[in-house]
Design a protein around this motif. Structure first.
Motif, PDB file in Angstrom:
ATOM      1  N   GLY A 172       0.816  -1.222  -0.016  1.00  0.00           N
ATOM      2  CA  GLY A 172      -0.047   0.082   0.120  1.00  0.00           C
ATOM      3  C   GLY A 172       0.902   1.359   0.392  1.00  0.00           C
ATOM      4  O   GLY A 172       1.598   1.455   0.999  1.00  0.00           O
ATOM      5  N   LEU A 173       0.720   2.132  -1.001  1.00  0.00           N
ATOM      6  CA  LEU A 173       1.760   3.212  -1.152  1.00  0.00           C
ATOM      7  C   LEU A 173       0.727   4.575  -0.571  1.00  0.00           C
ATOM      8  O   LEU A 173      -0.378   4.463  -0.868  1.00  0.00           O
ATOM      9  CB  LEU A 173       1.883   3.434  -2.570  1.00  0.00           C
ATOM     10  CG  LEU A 173       2.961   2.570  -3.132  1.00  0.00           C
ATOM     11  CD1 LEU A 173       3.285   3.168  -4.700  1.00  0.00           C
ATOM     12  CD2 LEU A 173       4.388   2.818  -2.330  1.00  0.00           C
ATOM     13  N   THR A 174       1.283   5.372   0.239  1.00  0.00           N
ATOM     14  CA  THR A 174       0.708   6.604   0.410  1.00  0.00           C
ATOM     15  C   THR A 174       1.485   7.696  -0.004  1.00  0.00           C
ATOM     16  O   THR A 174       2.386   7.480  -0.597  1.00  0.00           O
ATOM     17  CB  THR A 174       0.438   6.860   2.020  1.00  0.00           C
ATOM     18  OG1 THR A 174       1.773   7.106   2.561  1.00  0.00           O
ATOM     19  CG2 THR A 174       0.143   5.731   2.809  1.00  0.00           C
ATOM     20  N   ARG A 175       0.915   8.821   0.282  1.00  0.00           N
ATOM     21  CA  ARG A 175       1.656  10.071  -0.508  1.00  0.00           C
ATOM     22  C   ARG A 175       2.853  10.164   0.324  1.00  0.00           C
ATOM     23  O   ARG A 175       3.864  10.947  -0.120  1.00  0.00           O
ATOM     24  CB  ARG A 175       0.841  11.276  -0.451  1.00  0.00           C
ATOM     25  CG  ARG A 175       0.752  12.079   0.452  1.00  0.00           C
ATOM     26  CD  ARG A 175       0.533  13.537   0.418  1.00  0.00           C
ATOM     27  NE  ARG A 175      -0.956  13.507  -0.354  1.00  0.00           N
ATOM     28  CZ  ARG A 175      -2.292  13.580   0.431  1.00  0.00           C
ATOM     29  NH1 ARG A 175      -2.035  13.569   1.857  1.00  0.00           N
ATOM     30  NH2 ARG A 175      -3.099  13.348  -0.459  1.00  0.00           N
ATOM     31  N   TYR A 176       3.290   9.727   1.691  1.00  0.00           N
ATOM     32  CA  TYR A 176       4.563   9.644   2.235  1.00  0.00           C
ATOM     33  C   TYR A 176       5.274   8.604   1.969  1.00  0.00           C
ATOM     34  O   TYR A 176       6.485   8.710   2.296  1.00  0.00           O
ATOM     35  CB  TYR A 176       4.212   9.927   3.858  1.00  0.00           C
ATOM     36  CG  TYR A 176       3.025  10.793   3.938  1.00  0.00           C
ATOM     37  CD1 TYR A 176       3.290  12.061   4.038  1.00  0.00           C
ATOM     38  CD2 TYR A 176       1.495  10.547   4.025  1.00  0.00           C
ATOM     39  CE1 TYR A 176       2.526  13.135   4.259  1.00  0.00           C
ATOM     40  CE2 TYR A 176       0.575  11.521   4.307  1.00  0.00           C
ATOM     41  CZ  TYR A 176       1.090  12.784   4.414  1.00  0.00           C
ATOM     42  OH  TYR A 176       0.296  13.811   4.359  1.00  0.00           O
ATOM     43  N   LEU A 177       4.709   7.579   1.649  1.00  0.00           N
ATOM     44  CA  LEU A 177       5.645   6.325   1.261  1.00  0.00           C
ATOM     45  C   LEU A 177       5.696   6.238  -0.349  1.00  0.00           C
ATOM     46  O   LEU A 177       4.717   5.699  -0.839  1.00  0.00           O
ATOM     47  CB  LEU A 177       4.785   5.227   1.845  1.00  0.00           C
ATOM     48  CG  LEU A 177       5.654   3.801   1.531  1.00  0.00           C
ATOM     49  CD1 LEU A 177       7.190   3.697   2.006  1.00  0.00           C
ATOM     50  CD2 LEU A 177       4.952   2.705   1.985  1.00  0.00           C
ATOM     51  N   ASN A 178       6.840   6.880  -0.722  1.00  0.00           N
ATOM     52  CA  ASN A 178       7.096   6.829  -2.170  1.00  0.00           C
ATOM     53  C   ASN A 178       8.386   6.583  -2.542  1.00  0.00           C
ATOM     54  O   ASN A 178       9.193   7.213  -3.300  1.00  0.00           O
ATOM     55  CB  ASN A 178       6.508   8.231  -2.830  1.00  0.00           C
ATOM     56  CG  ASN A 178       6.968   9.133  -1.762  1.00  0.00           C
ATOM     57  OD1 ASN A 178       8.115   9.058  -1.177  1.00  0.00           O
ATOM     58  ND2 ASN A 178       6.521  10.460  -1.907  1.00  0.00           N
TER      59      ASN A 178
END
Ligand code: SF4
Length: 394
Positions: A172-178
């Motif tokens: 699961g990618l978030t805008r903080y995990l890129n």
């Protein structure tokens, strides 16, 4: 009667006399979770906004919590004491994040060296001692998919039935995990994975009598399809990891419709409101609610809520926040709104962005209820005035 062994080695036998409902006068220390020593490239802690609740940053890696709550551990830093404790106290089953049986891939994903990544002897020691294991793979496109995944499934299946099951859940990618080493999970990736794993599942069912390696619900929904039927999941060994939740929900919803159909007609025409959920579950929920509306004349609407708090491809209901619900408030139709109960902390009516349910309720123009399925069903089944039923079930 309690047997106590003191630190000095002295044994005490304590008799506790107490009236009904009186406290024992003895309480156990809260478990302070052991922290992990990994640097996983997909670590969910890196995916949180800075303002998220402190508990979301806890990198727990604790075999006690694994046994108690089904939390996954990687076993990379389990100590000899912990291992002995698992075996002596029979802390079974254990939930282990394997991710890949290919050591280079596992080491890369966990950010550790090959030696630490190798947990084969630790797992074997547990299995030999009768400790069962449920395994997990966080599936990262281009890293542990395709042949690596196939190998991982078959390696773990070799250890069945002691390794009881395996969950494959998407990154699961978030805008903080890129992290640039990560590739987003796309619908096409999900469709391909379903095709590839389906062949393996059929083979394993024929040989082991169980599907064994289960794809997370998210993979089926993001592929744009439906989740498998009930028989696929057996006794739902990975339900806490989001595997089979949609199937159980759909089955319960179907049972509710049948139950309502056997009752004297209720005045459902008055029941008009909006059910808010994550974008992932909105499609199946819309189908179910359309069925309810058609059969009973209710006027319920399903509203898919975007997750702006985490961003990225976060689409599950449980990670929606107060701000996300508020942003969609103008789209609410009818006389009440329902938000998923799972968006609240289990022991407190507060959401992941710190907003309390009362605050959210004050800012909506209509009553807001936080319901799980049981509460929703109770409201429909109660037979009292629908609006009152919603309030009573809350
Ligand atoms: S083991 Fe879990 S908490 Fe630790 S780095 Fe990996 S994903 Fe994060």
């Amino acid at each position: 009667m309690i047997d106590v062994r003191k630190r000095t080695g002295e044994d005490w036998e304590l008799n506790i006399e107490r009236d009904e409902a009186e406290a024992f006068g003895l309480s156990f220390e809260q478990i302070v979770p052991r922290q992990c020593a990994n640097e996983c490239i997909f670590c969910f802690c890196k995916g949180n906004p800075e303002t998220a609740r402190p508990s979301l940053f806890v990198r727990d890696e604790d075999v006690r919590l694994s046994f108690l709550y089904g939390n996954y551990t990687t076993l990379t830093s389990i100590t000899e004491d912990e291992m002995r404790r698992v075996i002596e106290q029979r802390l079974t089953p254990q939930y282990v994040s394997v991710h890949a049986t290919d050591l280079d891939v596992r080491a890369y994903l966990l950010g550790v060296d090959r030696e630490r990544a190798d947990i084969s002897s630790k797992m074997q020691r547990m299995l030999d001692a009768g400790i069962e294991i449920h395994a997990q793979v966080v599936l990262c496109p281009e890293i542990n998919d395709r042949e690596v995944l196939r190998r991982t499934i078959y390696d773990l299946a070799e250890m069945h039935p002691q390794v009881r099951s395996m969950a494959i859940v998407p990154l699961g990618l978030t805008r903080y995990l890129n992290d640039e080493r990560l590739t987003a999970v796309t619908p096409e990736f999900c469709r391909r994975t379903i095709r590839e794993v389906d062949v393996i599942q059929k083979d394993l069912r024929a040989r082991l009598g169980t599907t064994f390696a289960f794809l997370g619900d998210e993979i089926y929904l993001r592929a744009g399809g439906t989740v498998p039927g009930r028989a696929h999941y057996g006794d739902y060994p990975q339900i806490e990891d989001g595997v089979g939740m949609v199937r159980t929900f759909e089955n319960k919803f179907g049972a509710l419709l049948r139950k309502l159909g056997r009752r004297p007609p209720l005045d459902f025409q008055e029941l008009s409101g909006t059910i808010m959920t994550g974008t992932l579950f909105a499609a199946p929920l819309k189908r179910m609610v359309a069925n309810l509306n058609e059969k009973f004349g209710t006027r319920l609407h399903v509203l898919a809520i975007e997750n702006d708090y985490f961003g990225g491809d976060v689409s599950v209901a449980g990670l929606l926040t107060g701000g996300d619900f508020l942003a969609a408030r103008e789209k609410v139709r009818g006389e009440f709104a329902i938000i998923p109960r799972v968006a609240l902390k289990s022991d407190e009516p507060v959401m992941l962005d710190g907003m309390r349910l009362e605050e959210l309720q004050q800012q909506f123009g209509v009553p807001v209820y936080a319901f799980d399925f049981t509460q929703f069903a109770t409201a429909l089944e109660s037979g009292v005035e629908p609006q009152q039923a919603m309030g009573e079930a809350a």
